[in-house]
Design a protein around this motif. Structure first.
Motif, PDB file in Angstrom:
ATOM      1  N   GLN A 237       0.808  -1.220   0.000  1.00 42.64           N
ATOM      2  CA  GLN A 237       0.000   0.000   0.000  1.00 42.64           C
ATOM      3  C   GLN A 237       0.841   1.271   0.000  1.00 42.64           C
ATOM      4  OE1 GLN A 237      -2.806  -0.159   3.267  1.00 42.64           O
ATOM      5  NE2 GLN A 237      -3.277  -2.304   2.878  1.00 42.64           N
ATOM      6  N   ARG A 269      -1.405   2.940  -2.438  1.00 44.68           N
ATOM      7  CA  ARG A 269      -2.091   4.206  -2.206  1.00 44.68           C
ATOM      8  C   ARG A 269      -1.129   5.343  -1.879  1.00 44.68           C
ATOM      9  NH1 ARG A 269      -4.963   1.481  -4.406  1.00 44.68           N
ATOM     10  NH2 ARG A 269      -7.100   0.820  -3.940  1.00 44.68           N
ATOM     11  N   GLU A 294      -4.996   4.926  -8.429  1.00 40.92           N
ATOM     12  CA  GLU A 294      -5.725   5.014  -7.164  1.00 40.92           C
ATOM     13  C   GLU A 294      -4.878   5.654  -6.070  1.00 40.92           C
ATOM     14  OE1 GLU A 294      -8.913   4.156  -6.716  1.00 40.92           O
ATOM     15  OE2 GLU A 294      -9.014   3.716  -8.862  1.00 40.92           O
ATOM     16  N   GLU A 296      -3.380   8.010  -3.367  1.00 44.45           N
ATOM     17  CA  GLU A 296      -3.944   9.041  -2.509  1.00 44.45           C
ATOM     18  C   GLU A 296      -2.864   9.955  -1.925  1.00 44.45           C
ATOM     19  OE1 GLU A 296      -6.117   6.897   0.413  1.00 44.45           O
ATOM     20  OE2 GLU A 296      -7.566   6.082  -1.023  1.00 44.45           O
TER      21      GLU A 296
END
Length: 399
Positions: A237, A269, A294, A296
């Motif tokens: 992640q 992310r 995706e 962030e």
């Protein structure tokens, strides 16, 4: 030295006392008593900060954090051995953080035995404490069998080529670790490649940080391996590959891997590309990464980005589907046109929660643009806009 070695050997191979686990004394008090006894046997002074951390914590979640110099003298090998023996004899502590100490490889035998036997310790951070290749090998060897540790941080230690390979081998067998940090560890090109390759198969790690390795290869040799890994890994992640010498070519490999159609989508992310030589030629790739992935959290600090790159990023932030929440563009070469484009994005309601821009060319025009935008947007910034005189705005760094 021989007497010291014999004392260490006797203490390391003593079986943990089970009598300590009974009785009605408060567990933290009993742990501290055990720690003082271990220190006495090794002829060292109990660390005041260690005792303070345990005595003031709740028994259910005990954390020890000791920073050399800030919390007293740096801990040496015997100091950490006494601590590790106590943790092994009386499992109570869930998190151990030791930074800027001098224990080096001398305490890693005790730490290895602790990891073999301890089922309580979930976080181990041993940063900037002179651990070398052999010490890293012992810790990683124990983690091949350990099933309780979740977080390991060996940043700032000179583990080098051999230590990097040991960490890569550990990732092939360990099934409990979720976070590994090896920043500033003198890991070299072949070991970096081995780590990226190990992450292709690893299905438990969610965060990996390898900032500032010692790379002697030309071009984006290691970046290609990370891109290949990102094309197949489904659990990672957060990835930090700052200071890898990544160019536009290497970034293209990474973006292609993240945007390629796949049966199981990427879990990534957060991505840090800080201090890489991306430049404005990477603007289309950065725009695609922001608009179509995706991600962030994206760190592009000190990447030689100028107005063209900032404008492309601004347009991407406004595209439907962009999920960027935290963006770091600090310490680049963005001037008024790029700043104005970013300010317009905030005023238009881009879904950013945090934006870092300090270290760019932030003149009066940029200040005026952000003065209006920040009245509309609730974004958190690393700068503040204020008005010293009527009609004139200026920017200062936020506290």
């Amino acid at each position: 030295h021989r007497r010291l070695h014999r004392r260490l050997h006797r203490r390391l191979h003593r079986r943990p006392s089970r009598a300590l686990l009974g009785g009605s004394m408060r567990r933290a008090t009993l742990w501290c008593s055990t720690y003082r006894e271990e220190c006495t046997k090794l002829l060292v002074t109990p660390n005041r900060k260690v005792l303070e951390c345990v005595e003031q914590s709740e028994d259910a979640d005990v954390s020890i954090r000791v920073a050399g110099r800030a919390d007293g003298p740096a801990m040496n090998a015997l100091d950490v051995t006494a601590l590790a023996l106590t943790l092994r004899a009386y499992p109570l502590v869930h998190s151990l953080t030791l930074t800027h100490h001098t224990f080096g490889d001398g305490a890693t035998d005790a730490l290895q035995e602790l990891l073999y036997s301890d089922s309580t310790l979930a976080m181990l951070e041993l940063r900037y404490s002179d651990i070398g290749p052999s010490g890293c090998a012992k810790i990683c060897g124990a983690l091949a069998e350990n099933s309780s540790l979740r977080v390991l941080d060996l940043s700032g230690n000179p583990i080098g080529f051999e230590g990097g390979f040991c960490a890569a081998e550990m990732l092939q067998t360990n099934e409990s670790l979720v976070s590994l940090a090896l920043d500033d560890t003198d890991v070299e090109t072949q070991a970096v490649t081995a780590l990226a390759t190990a992450l292709r198969e690893n299905q438990t790690l969610t965060a990996f940080s390898l900032s500032n390795p010692r790379l002697f290869s030309l071009g984006d040799e290691t970046t290609v391996h990370f891109a290949t890994m990102l094309g197949v890994n489904t659990t990672l992640q957060s990835l930090d590959i700052s200071k890898h010498g990544i160019s536009e070519h290497g970034l293209r490999q990474v973006v292609t891997a993240l945007l390629a159609p796949r049966e199981t989508p990427s879990a990534l992310r957060g991505l840090s590309l800080r201090c890489n030589k991306l430049g404005d030629e990477s603007a289309p790739l950065l725009a695609a990464l922001i608009a179509q992935s995706e991600l962030e959290i994206l760190n592009l600090s000190s990447c030689a980005i100028k107005d063209e790159g900032a404008i492309a990023i601004s347009r991407a932030l406004m595209q439907r589907g962009a999920s960027m929440a935290q963006l770091d563009l600090s310490h680049n070469s963005i001037r008024a046109p790029g700043m104005k484009a970013l300010a317009e994005v905030l005023a238009a309601g881009a879904p950013l929660h945090a934006l870092s821009l300090w270290g760019n060319i932030m003149d009066g025009r940029a200040a005026s643009a952000f003065a209006s935008a920040l009245q509309i947007s609730a974004v958190e910034t690393d700068f503040v806009v204020y008005q010293p005189d009527e009609g004139r705005y200026t920017i200062a760094r936020a506290n």
